[in-house]
Design a protein around this motif. Structure first.
Motif, PDB file in Angstrom:
ATOM      1  N   SER A 182       0.843  -1.200   0.000  1.00 53.54           N
ATOM      2  CA  SER A 182       0.000   0.000   0.000  1.00 53.54           C
ATOM      3  C   SER A 182       0.877   1.248   0.000  1.00 53.54           C
ATOM      4  O   SER A 182       2.067   1.186   0.321  1.00 53.54           O
ATOM      5  CB  SER A 182      -0.894   0.013   1.240  1.00 53.54           C
ATOM      6  OG  SER A 182      -0.130   0.285   2.402  1.00 53.54           O
ATOM      7  N   PRO A 183       0.314   2.410  -0.334  1.00 49.64           N
ATOM      8  CA  PRO A 183       1.087   3.659  -0.252  1.00 49.64           C
ATOM      9  C   PRO A 183       1.565   3.962   1.167  1.00 49.64           C
ATOM     10  O   PRO A 183       2.510   4.730   1.346  1.00 49.64           O
ATOM     11  CB  PRO A 183       0.085   4.719  -0.739  1.00 49.64           C
ATOM     12  CG  PRO A 183      -0.913   3.978  -1.550  1.00 49.64           C
ATOM     13  CD  PRO A 183      -1.019   2.631  -0.915  1.00 49.64           C
ATOM     14  N   THR A 184       0.921   3.352   2.155  1.00 47.97           N
ATOM     15  CA  THR A 184       1.315   3.574   3.555  1.00 47.97           C
ATOM     16  C   THR A 184       2.296   2.527   4.071  1.00 47.97           C
ATOM     17  O   THR A 184       2.622   2.531   5.260  1.00 47.97           O
ATOM     18  CB  THR A 184       0.059   3.568   4.454  1.00 47.97           C
ATOM     19  OG1 THR A 184      -0.576   2.285   4.339  1.00 47.97           O
ATOM     20  CG2 THR A 184      -0.921   4.654   4.044  1.00 47.97           C
ATOM     21  N   TYR A 185       2.745   1.639   3.203  1.00 47.00           N
ATOM     22  CA  TYR A 185       3.686   0.569   3.562  1.00 47.00           C
ATOM     23  C   TYR A 185       3.142  -0.303   4.689  1.00 47.00           C
ATOM     24  O   TYR A 185       3.887  -0.800   5.532  1.00 47.00           O
ATOM     25  CB  TYR A 185       5.051   1.146   3.950  1.00 47.00           C
ATOM     26  CG  TYR A 185       5.734   1.844   2.798  1.00 47.00           C
ATOM     27  CD1 TYR A 185       6.383   1.123   1.805  1.00 47.00           C
ATOM     28  CD2 TYR A 185       5.683   3.235   2.689  1.00 47.00           C
ATOM     29  CE1 TYR A 185       6.990   1.761   0.728  1.00 47.00           C
ATOM     30  CE2 TYR A 185       6.282   3.889   1.615  1.00 47.00           C
ATOM     31  CZ  TYR A 185       6.923   3.143   0.632  1.00 47.00           C
ATOM     32  OH  TYR A 185       7.501   3.778  -0.428  1.00 47.00           O
ATOM     33  N   PHE A 186       1.842  -0.512   4.675  1.00 48.20           N
ATOM     34  CA  PHE A 186       1.211  -1.305   5.723  1.00 48.20           C
ATOM     35  C   PHE A 186       1.672  -2.763   5.675  1.00 48.20           C
ATOM     36  O   PHE A 186       1.924  -3.380   6.713  1.00 48.20           O
ATOM     37  CB  PHE A 186      -0.313  -1.235   5.574  1.00 48.20           C
ATOM     38  CG  PHE A 186      -1.069  -2.077   6.564  1.00 48.20           C
ATOM     39  CD1 PHE A 186      -1.226  -1.649   7.870  1.00 48.20           C
ATOM     40  CD2 PHE A 186      -1.615  -3.299   6.200  1.00 48.20           C
ATOM     41  CE1 PHE A 186      -1.915  -2.419   8.796  1.00 48.20           C
ATOM     42  CE2 PHE A 186      -2.318  -4.077   7.106  1.00 48.20           C
ATOM     43  CZ  PHE A 186      -2.463  -3.631   8.415  1.00 48.20           C
ATOM     44  N   LYS A 187       1.800  -3.320   4.483  1.00 44.34           N
ATOM     45  CA  LYS A 187       2.207  -4.715   4.366  1.00 44.34           C
ATOM     46  C   LYS A 187       3.598  -4.919   4.937  1.00 44.34           C
ATOM     47  O   LYS A 187       3.832  -5.855   5.713  1.00 44.34           O
ATOM     48  CB  LYS A 187       2.153  -5.154   2.901  1.00 44.34           C
ATOM     49  CG  LYS A 187       2.457  -6.626   2.677  1.00 44.34           C
ATOM     50  CD  LYS A 187       2.256  -7.023   1.215  1.00 44.34           C
ATOM     51  CE  LYS A 187       2.473  -8.509   0.997  1.00 44.34           C
ATOM     52  NZ  LYS A 187       2.221  -8.909  -0.420  1.00 44.34           N
ATOM     53  N   ARG A 188       4.515  -4.048   4.577  1.00 45.20           N
ATOM     54  CA  ARG A 188       5.888  -4.150   5.091  1.00 45.20           C
ATOM     55  C   ARG A 188       5.911  -4.064   6.613  1.00 45.20           C
ATOM     56  O   ARG A 188       6.571  -4.865   7.301  1.00 45.20           O
ATOM     57  CB  ARG A 188       6.735  -3.022   4.494  1.00 45.20           C
ATOM     58  CG  ARG A 188       8.166  -2.942   5.028  1.00 45.20           C
ATOM     59  CD  ARG A 188       8.776  -1.570   4.804  1.00 45.20           C
ATOM     60  NE  ARG A 188       8.098  -0.546   5.617  1.00 45.20           N
ATOM     61  CZ  ARG A 188       8.329   0.758   5.503  1.00 45.20           C
ATOM     62  NH1 ARG A 188       9.194   1.205   4.611  1.00 45.20           N
ATOM     63  NH2 ARG A 188       7.684   1.617   6.285  1.00 45.20           N
ATOM     64  N   ASP A 189       5.174  -3.099   7.160  1.00 47.10           N
ATOM     65  CA  ASP A 189       5.207  -2.884   8.607  1.00 47.10           C
ATOM     66  C   ASP A 189       4.518  -4.013   9.366  1.00 47.10           C
ATOM     67  O   ASP A 189       4.951  -4.398  10.459  1.00 47.10           O
ATOM     68  CB  ASP A 189       4.550  -1.543   8.946  1.00 47.10           C
ATOM     69  CG  ASP A 189       5.398  -0.356   8.499  1.00 47.10           C
ATOM     70  OD1 ASP A 189       6.565  -0.581   8.108  1.00 47.10           O
ATOM     71  OD2 ASP A 189       4.892   0.781   8.533  1.00 47.10           O
ATOM     72  N   LEU A 190       3.432  -4.552   8.813  1.00 45.43           N
ATOM     73  CA  LEU A 190       2.756  -5.667   9.470  1.00 45.43           C
ATOM     74  C   LEU A 190       3.658  -6.896   9.500  1.00 45.43           C
ATOM     75  O   LEU A 190       3.769  -7.579  10.531  1.00 45.43           O
ATOM     76  CB  LEU A 190       1.440  -5.988   8.762  1.00 45.43           C
ATOM     77  CG  LEU A 190       0.646  -7.171   9.321  1.00 45.43           C
ATOM     78  CD1 LEU A 190       0.252  -6.936  10.775  1.00 45.43           C
ATOM     79  CD2 LEU A 190      -0.603  -7.438   8.461  1.00 45.43           C
TER      80      LEU A 190
END
Length: 618
Positions: free
Chosen positions: A326-334
């Motif tokens: 996502s543009p919010t880098y949610f996948k990376r952070d999760l």
């Protein structure tokens, strides 16, 4: 000093004595101190300890129904006191006389600590709380209750449609929802969700799930799954150790589909406080990040919040794991958050998330994980992660540096002897960060409003005084930081039908002076404590975090806005609403000289609560 900064404490010959540790017993509740008990020079002066705040120890919690309260209190000391209060209420007209000798009369405050054992913190997590009470024996009242000021519906079982969400009334713009509250008008539950709604087939055909949380009632949790999903595999991620872990596992013995994952707590006094669900469906994958424990009391008559992700579809076979970001880098952070557990039980779930498309996510993930971090790793967790995101993703408008910061929480840790020790010097700087050029410019000008329930808020709530069992601010901590109480505010939500539902939600936001706009909004599990948010060490070169926490940050830029308009009247909820659904009336009101912050471990006997009872922790 205002009156809400004073306490009156009863004298005792052994104020400084720490109670002895009783023998360990797997059949007895495991009690963990919740709030810090560092040494301080006050009238209390207990034996020095060093311990951060905690909301309520994560123990097995028995199902709690208003008409059938179990006689065996379990959980943290604060929740045990609430449980005992409900199981064996002390009526207002049966108020006990003081059980300890007093060296002098103190009439300036209604707050009196009745026992030196309550003044000093427990020396061990297995200390058993006293259950004796002053005054004559009282007959337990279970079914016959005084008339409720909230109407007869307060005592009734909810109709079956209480657990059926109206999808047409749900606003999917922000995907931020409140929980349903029992005993209030129906319109104030529109667009709200019960845990049975979240786990129901209307959101997907469940195959497996993971429950991250702090407090668990496993039999109750299992019953919240619909019958067709009730035996699907579940992993419980917890922070329990030793006896409390054994009890948690024992509660799951009848359920062969439940497995456990123990979170590593490598730093003393840390907790696994994260509240999250990972739901894997035949149709895809979903994440729920929330503020509720997995116990009935948290889903009954408290105000809680949650973020529900979109249904994430599976990526085409063979796609790289970096796809679907996502543009919010949610996948990376999760994924980074899950990997921080270093748990083999979560490895398969990490692979599943890598195989799904999370690109529709519009919020930022803010987690805390235990450890000491240096260099770039310092900005991965806690309040420095929040500072980094606010610096990179907020766009200041004129005079925004003067906008007040509003923070609400249900537990308070030790802040130090004055505001410069952590709150103003470190945490407030994070909360006032605005864009890359204004990372600290607002810290001196922006008011900081700390929202925490007063004694009267608790007393007049739907639950009455027992609601204070989930607000474990202790006298030991409060006495050390009277300076903090000048920041205290509370909601006076006369127009909100949820005003009597005690808030357990944790919210941090920045609002315009007229409260019509928000610069950002955060809902999280993290209370106001260094253990949750982290604290700088070694002259600012190292970040130390004790606990696991998780929350979601909303920034206007992620929604193609400059600011969020505030939705003034959020009930009944409409799916066409573009304003942000702040769950309380704004602005919050500063404590008056008569208001006092709720302190769980001292008695309140001067006025009855909504059930005609008083509060006598013992």
């Amino acid at each position: 000093m205002s009156q809400h900064g004073k306490w009156t404490l009863s004298d005792s010959d052994d104020d400084n004595v720490v109670p002895p540790t009783p023998p360990k017993d797997l059949n007895k509740p495991n009690v963990k101190p919740e709030c810090s008990a560092n040494s301080f020079n006050t009238v209390l002066n207990p034996t020095p300890k060093s311990e951060p705040s905690r909301e309520n120890s994560a123990k097995f919690q028995p199902s709690l129904k208003p008409e059938n309260v179990s006689a065996s209190p379990m959980g943290s000391e604060a929740r045990q006191a609430a449980h005992l209060n409900q199981a064996d209420p002390v009526k207002y007209d049966q108020r006990p006389t003081p059980a300890v000798k007093r060296k002098r009369e103190r009439d300036e405050s209604p707050w009196n600590l009745s026992s030196s054992d309550d003044e000093a913190p427990s020396s061990a997590p297995d200390a058993k709380p006293k259950q004796s009470r002053s005054g004559p024996p009282k007959k337990k009242i279970r079914d016959a209750r005084p008339p409720s000021p909230h109407g007869a519906a307060y005592y009734k079982e909810e109709p079956s449609d209480f657990f059926e969400a109206d999808l047409s009334a749900m606003s999917n713009t922000y995907r931020f929802y409140l929980n349903k509250v029992s005993g209030i008008e129906q319109k104030y539950n529109t667009g709200a969700l019960h845990i049975k709604d979240i786990l129901s087939p209307m959101f997907g055909t469940l195959k497996e799930s993971v429950q991250f949380n702090y407090c668990f009632d496993i039999p109750w949790m299992v019953q919240q799954y619909p019958p067709e999903f009730r035996t699907k595999p579940v992993i419980i991620v917890h922070g329990e150790k030793r006896e409390s872990k054994a009890r948690l596992i024992q509660q799951a013995q009848p359920y062969s589909h439940i497995r456990f994952c123990q979170a590593k707590l490598d730093i003393a006094f840390g907790t696994h406080h994260t509240k999250m669900m990972l739901l894997w469906y035949e149709e895809g994958f979903r994440v729920i990040i929330l503020t509720s424990n997995l116990i009935q009391a948290d889903w009954y008559q408290k105000t809680q919040g949650l973020w529900m992700s979109p249904l994430y579809p599976r990526l085409p076979e063979g796609s790289p794991e970096t796809l679907g970001e996502s543009p919010t880098y949610f996948k990376r952070d999760l994924l980074e958050y899950l990997r921080a557990y270093r748990a083999p039980e979560l490895a398969e779930w990490i692979e599943r998330i890598e195989e799904h498309d999370l690109s529709e996510t519009r919020i930022y993930l803010i987690g805390s994980t235990p450890g000491r971090f240096q260099g770039p790793d310092m900005e991965k967790w806690g309040h420095l992660k929040l500072r980094k995101l606010l610096s990179e993703n907020t766009c200041p408008v004129p005079n925004m540096e003067k906008w007040p910061v509003v923070a609400q929480f249900s537990s308070i840790g030790s802040m130090g002897l004055d505001k410069t020790k952590w709150l103003a010097a470190e945490f407030q700087r994070t909360l006032t960060t605005l864009g890359k050029t204004g990372s600290s410019s607002g810290s001196a000008e922006a008011p900081l409003l700390l929202v925490y329930p007063s004694v009267d808020n608790v007393r007049t709530s739907l639950e009455g005084y027992p609601a204070g069992g989930s607000l474990p601010y202790s006298i030991q901590t409060a006495q050390k930081q009277l300076w903090l109480h000048s920041y205290f505010h509370h909601w006076k939500a006369e127009t909100c039908g949820r005003s009597s539902a005690m808030p357990h939600i944790k919210i941090y936001t920045r609002a315009s002076p007229d409260y019509s706009q928000l610069a950002w909004f955060l809902v999280t599990s993290a209370n106001l404590s260094k253990a949750a948010w982290g604290a700088l060490e070694k002259n600012g070169s190292q970040m130390m975090v004790r606990s696991y926490e998780l929350g979601v940050l909303y920034t206007p830029s992620a929604f193609n806005m400059k600011t969020f308009p505030v939705q003034k009247d959020i009930f009944p909820v409409s799916n066409t609403t573009t304003g942000f659904p702040v769950p309380f009336d704004l602005p919050p009101h500063r404590y008056s000289t008569k208001d006092q912050p709720w302190i769980w471990n001292i008695p309140y006997t001067q006025a009855p609560d909504t059930h005609g009872n008083v509060w006598v922790p013992s």
